[in-house]
Design a protein around this motif. Structure first.
Motif, PDB file in Angstrom:
ATOM      1  N   ARG A  48       0.819  -1.217   0.000  1.00  0.00           N
ATOM      2  CA  ARG A  48       0.000   0.000   0.000  1.00  0.00           C
ATOM      3  C   ARG A  48       0.855   1.270   0.000  1.00  0.00           C
ATOM      4  N   GLY A  49       2.182   1.091   0.053  1.00  0.00           N
ATOM      5  CA  GLY A  49       3.070   2.247  -0.043  1.00  0.00           C
ATOM      6  C   GLY A  49       3.216   3.038   1.240  1.00  0.00           C
ATOM      7  N   ASP A  50       3.045   2.388   2.374  1.00  0.00           N
ATOM      8  CA  ASP A  50       3.168   3.051   3.670  1.00  0.00           C
ATOM      9  C   ASP A  50       4.616   2.935   4.144  1.00  0.00           C
ATOM     10  N   ALA A  51       5.434   3.924   3.800  1.00  0.00           N
ATOM     11  CA  ALA A  51       6.861   3.864   4.105  1.00  0.00           C
ATOM     12  C   ALA A  51       7.119   3.816   5.607  1.00  0.00           C
ATOM     13  N   ALA A  52       6.351   4.563   6.386  1.00  0.00           N
ATOM     14  CA  ALA A  52       6.546   4.571   7.837  1.00  0.00           C
ATOM     15  C   ALA A  52       6.258   3.198   8.433  1.00  0.00           C
ATOM     16  N   ALA A  53       5.191   2.558   7.959  1.00  0.00           N
ATOM     17  CA  ALA A  53       4.846   1.228   8.468  1.00  0.00           C
ATOM     18  C   ALA A  53       5.878   0.197   8.027  1.00  0.00           C
ATOM     19  N   VAL A  54       6.434   0.363   6.837  1.00  0.00           N
ATOM     20  CA  VAL A  54       7.514  -0.524   6.383  1.00  0.00           C
ATOM     21  C   VAL A  54       8.700  -0.412   7.334  1.00  0.00           C
ATOM     22  N   ARG A  55       9.075   0.800   7.647  1.00  0.00           N
ATOM     23  CA  ARG A  55      10.204   1.027   8.549  1.00  0.00           C
ATOM     24  C   ARG A  55       9.920   0.440   9.936  1.00  0.00           C
ATOM     25  N   ASP A  56       8.697   0.640  10.428  1.00  0.00           N
ATOM     26  CA  ASP A  56       8.334   0.120  11.749  1.00  0.00           C
ATOM     27  C   ASP A  56       8.407  -1.404  11.779  1.00  0.00           C
ATOM     28  N   ALA A  57       7.900  -2.040  10.719  1.00  0.00           N
ATOM     29  CA  ALA A  57       7.909  -3.507  10.675  1.00  0.00           C
ATOM     30  C   ALA A  57       9.340  -4.040  10.648  1.00  0.00           C
TER      31      ALA A  57
END
Length: 233
Positions: A48-57
């Motif tokens: 979905r292109g959620d860069a912040a959530a990618v970083r958090d994961a």
């Protein structure tokens, strides 16, 4: 002699258990969520292109090369949807630009399909393999030529990719631009770019039909003129 627990003890035990769970969740998330859940969150965030959530994961311990049911990695999902910022986070964290899925697509290869120059530039620092082949035996240049992605073709030719690579159909990027193109301005410009990059204008397909012969058969007069000017026969 052991002191009696007292009537308030069960309630305090529940509170302490809850606090312990919160502490585990705050210390990285693995104990609270489990690796599989973290991996799913990473893949969903990339898609979905959620860069912040990618970083958090990733910070919580998700596997950067985790795969979904079609063996797509987070970077492939981000690249296919042209989520440049999310892809950038993954590249910075060391994601593999050459990880192939069940259809032999890779993050790098799909840029030739989407035609995204921004994604191409995002993936280049990850040192993608320019010779990696898709399920048709083609490098990323070839689908871009077919689809009329002028800006992408111009940019990818700067990488030194093999302009005369032949896929499993026996076609080069030039042949695909002619055979599968419509002869309009985008494909004309791609033919110009390929010629300028020293494409072999007389490299025929497996049946011996040259790019010029295909252009003439399809009534692509402008393309045929470009090929003739470059020495095509």
């Amino acid at each position: 002699m052991r002191a009696a627990a007292g009537p308030g003890w069960p309630g305090r035990r529940i509170v302490l258990t809850s606090l312990l769970g919160s502490m585990l969740a705050a210390c990285g998330g693995r104990e609270a969520k489990g690796d599989a859940v973290l991996n799913e969150e990473l893949l969903a965030a990339a898609a979905r292109g959620d860069a912040a959530a990618v970083r958090d994961a990733l910070q919580a311990g998700a596997d950067i090369e985790a795969r979904d049911g079609r063996r797509r990695t987070a970077l492939l999902l981000a690249a296919a949807a042209d989520h440049v910022e999310a892809a950038g986070v993954l590249v910075e964290a060391g994601a593999d630009p050459d990880a192939q899925d069940a259809r032999q697509d890779t993050p790098w290869l799909v840029t030739g399909v989407t035609g995204s120059v921004a994604m191409l530039r995002t993936l280049l620092p990850a040192d993608p393999d320019l010779t990696v082949r898709n399920r048709y035996g083609g490098v990323s240049l070839i689908p871009a030529c077919e689809r009329g992605h002028v800006d992408y073709v111009r940019e990818v030719l700067k990488t030194g990719i093999d302009v005369n690579h032949v896929n499993d159909l026996g076609w080069t990027g030039l042949l695909e631009a002619v055979i599968l193109g419509d002869g309009g301005p985008p494909h004309q410009e791609i033919v110009r770019l390929l010629i300028a990059a020293d494409a072999d204008v007389n490299l025929a397909d497996r049946d011996g039909v040259t790019p010029l012969a295909h252009a003439l058969a399809k009534g692509q007069t402008e393309v045929a003129a470009l090929l003739r000017a470059a020495g095509a026969r």
